[in-house]
Design an enzyme around this catalytic site. Structure first.
Site, PDB file in Angstrom:
ATOM      1  N   GLY A  84       0.813  -1.202   0.000  1.00  0.00           N
ATOM      2  CA  GLY A  84       0.000   0.000   0.000  1.00  0.00           C
ATOM      3  C   GLY A  84       0.848   1.254   0.000  1.00  0.00           C
ATOM      4  N   SER A  85       0.373   2.283   0.677  1.00  0.00           N
ATOM      5  CA  SER A  85       0.971   3.617   0.558  1.00  0.00           C
ATOM      6  C   SER A  85       2.372   3.731   1.144  1.00  0.00           C
ATOM      7  CB  SER A  85       0.055   4.661   1.204  1.00  0.00           C
ATOM      8  OG  SER A  85      -1.164   4.755   0.483  1.00  0.00           O
TER       9      SER A  85
END
Length: 576
Positions: A291-292
């Site tokens: 993810g981020s």
């Protein structure tokens, strides 16, 4: 009837012939025994007379970085019975005594003693003092044998990292298995000649080969930080109803792993009652989409290529079309103009995709590879995984966008922590390590070889990304719950959809937070990963607080003071 006297000479001749025949039979048998088959019978006699005995070697200890023992070997005595030596009249008394002393069922012991077809029946293992008490009862046929037993004083402290040994003393998982030959040493052996009663025959030959003790292994793990990390992740996993969680603490300047915790963790004192799944060190074996937290690599690629500067302004909409899919931003918002620093600070998916498009697929793939994706981190841990980095030519239309913000690639927690160590260390990646050294033949510490160092990005790029990560922990960023009073903190949240083979698709989330402190003079990296939480799922909400607890404890434990500097102002939006 006329009786004729017998012929004495003939009788004597017949007798001599008979005696000669009998003696020849005996002589032939004697020649066979002492001549032709002598070696066979000598070997059989030696087999019955000579007893071989293994002399166990003491297994080396596993200690933390300060020498505190996490796994050690203690002397014990195995209590055994020779049923043939126990008289029938004494069997009940012997069984009652052993049951009382060793806490074993009396009926089972009685049944074992009654089986006179056995000569060696192990009953239980006790410490040397208790063994003396058992033998003091003076029952014939009851004896003790010197043995070693593995002990783990910390219980579940770094359980899946350390691993355990089997009944034969060999490593079965974790570092106990990886360094088994080093820890085990080499058993000795001795042979002695005994009589029918098992007693040694005086003045007979004996041979003895001394055992070689195992060597100690000193880890880079700090026992106190490890305990704090386990407490923090266990509490958050329970609070959020998550499936599992992991925390890693790394030294920025050396790449050494200070703590590597999992929840639930393996209790090494009771490992045999757990499933094989719980033996796995999830921080290095479980792969997930980051993810981020992966946006730092996209940011580094964009800055390193020169295509983007921190002040570059992007017009960021709420969504963006990639091939046949429309991808949403990390949070709903009207179209806005963000600087690249603002894109990272606010964790904008759309802004990250726009920056990645300026870099290109091939260069982004190369940067992911340089940060260690698609390869094992190199710590040499049990079941260490490499994750998944597809070749850039095989990226689908949507993957060309999603990989930029951490969906479409798979990593382990240790790989992700290594990424942030690289940024914090001025762009130089140091392969993670968990072994500080081993003991030499003279008992002195032999330091481990220096870990491999690789320049991944330039110092300027690393510094600019660090400032962006500081902005992400500011009041305007997504990671503000990770801020620590008095310290400059840099970090990034991550919230990724979680692929689950059980549902054959994306089910649930992976919440992460990775960062380092002090941001302007980094010393420690902390990564927190929480898998499949049920109460909340954003990394900034449930992973950032774990980072804060662990980092705060580690900074204080290692006596790392604040730098006393103020972070420079970072422009988030155009026109500010």
């Amino acid at each position: 009837m006329v009786l004729h006297l017998g012929n004495p000479g003939r009788r004597i001749s017949i007798g001599l012939i008979a005696m000669t025949f009998v003696l020849s039979v005996f002589a032939g048998r004697l020649v066979q025994l002492q001549g032709l088959d002598s070696k066979v019978y000598m070997a059989e006699a030696a087999r019955q007379r000579v007893q071989e005995e293994r002399i166990p070697a003491r297994r080396g200890s596993i200690t933390d970085v300060n020498g505190h023992e996490l796994a050690l070997t203690v002397e014990v005595r195995e209590i055994f019975v020779d049923p043939l030596e126990v008289t029938p009249a004494k069997r009940a008394q012997v069984a009652a005594m052993l049951a009382a002393e060793l806490g074993k069922p009396k009926e089972w012991i009685a049944a074992e003693i009654a089986d006179t077809g056995k000569r060696y029946v192990p009953i239980g293992t006790v410490d040397p003092i208790h063994a003396q008490k058992v033998l003091a009862h003076g029952f014939k046929g009851v004896g003790s044998r010197h043995e070693y037993r593995r002990d783990y004083p910390g219980g579940d402290l770094a359980g899946t990292l350390i691993g355990f040994v089997g009944d034969d003393g060999g490593g079965l998982s974790g570092l106990e298995l990886v360094h088994d030959k080093l820890l085990a040493g080499r058993d000795g052996q001795q042979s002695i000649e005994t009589g029918r009663d098992g007693q040694r025959i005086p003045m007979t030959r004996s041979t003895r080969r001394q055992p070689v003790e195992g060597r100690d292994v000193r880890l880079t793990i700090d026992r106190d930080v490890q305990w704090a990390a386990q407490q923090a992740i266990a509490e958050q996993v329970a609070e959020t109803g998550a499936r599992t969680g992991s925390v890693i603490v790394m030294d920025v300047q050396t790449g050494q792993v200070v703590a590597i915790a999992n929840a639930p963790e393996l209790d090494l004192k009771d490992w045999a009652k757990t499933s094989a799944e719980s033996w796995v060190n999830r921080a290095v074996a479980d792969v997930f989409e980051p993810g981020s937290t992966n946006k730092v690599i996209t940011a580094a690629a964009a800055l390193e290529s020169g295509a983007v500067r921190p002040e570059t302004v992007f017009t960021v909409a709420d969504d963006i079309r990639c091939a046949d899919k429309v991808l949403r931003d990390s949070h709903p918002h009207p179209t806005e103009r963000l600087t690249f620093s603002g894109v990272v600070a606010t964790s904008s998916n759309v802004g990250t995709i726009l920056a990645a498009q300026k870099v290109g697929d091939e260069k982004l793939h190369e940067m992911l590879r340089r940060f260690g994706f698609g390869a094992k981190p190199g710590a040499g841990l049990y079941r260490e995984e490499a994750g998944l980095l597809p070749p850039w030519k095989e990226w689908s239309g949507s993957q060309r966008c999603t990989i930029a913000y951490g969906q479409g690639v798979s990593v382990t927690a240790l790989q992700t922590a290594s990424v942030y160590q690289t940024i914090a260390n001025g762009g130089v990646r140091i392969a993670p390590s968990v072994v500080a050294g081993t003991t030499g033949a003279d008992g002195s510490l032999v330091p481990a070889a220096p870990a491999k160092r690789t320049r991944v990005v330039g110092e300027r790029t690393a510094r600019e990304v660090s400032l962006m990560l500081e902005a992400a922990v500011s009041a305007e960023g997504t990671g503000n719950l990770a801020s620590i009073e008095g310290y400059r903190v840099a970090g990034k949240t991550g919230t990724a959809m979680r692929y689950d083979a059980a549902c054959q698709g994306y089910c649930g989330y992976t919440a992460t937070f990775a960062g380092f402190a002090p941001a302007d003079k980094p010393r420690l990296v902390v990564l927190a990963v929480i898998q499949d939480p049920r109460k909340g799922h954003y990394g900034g909400e449930i992973a950032a607080p774990v980072f804060k607890k662990v980092m705060t404890f580690a900074l204080k434990s290692r006596k790392i003071p604040p730098t006393g500097t103020e972070p420079p102002a970072v422009r988030i939006r155009a026109g500010e």
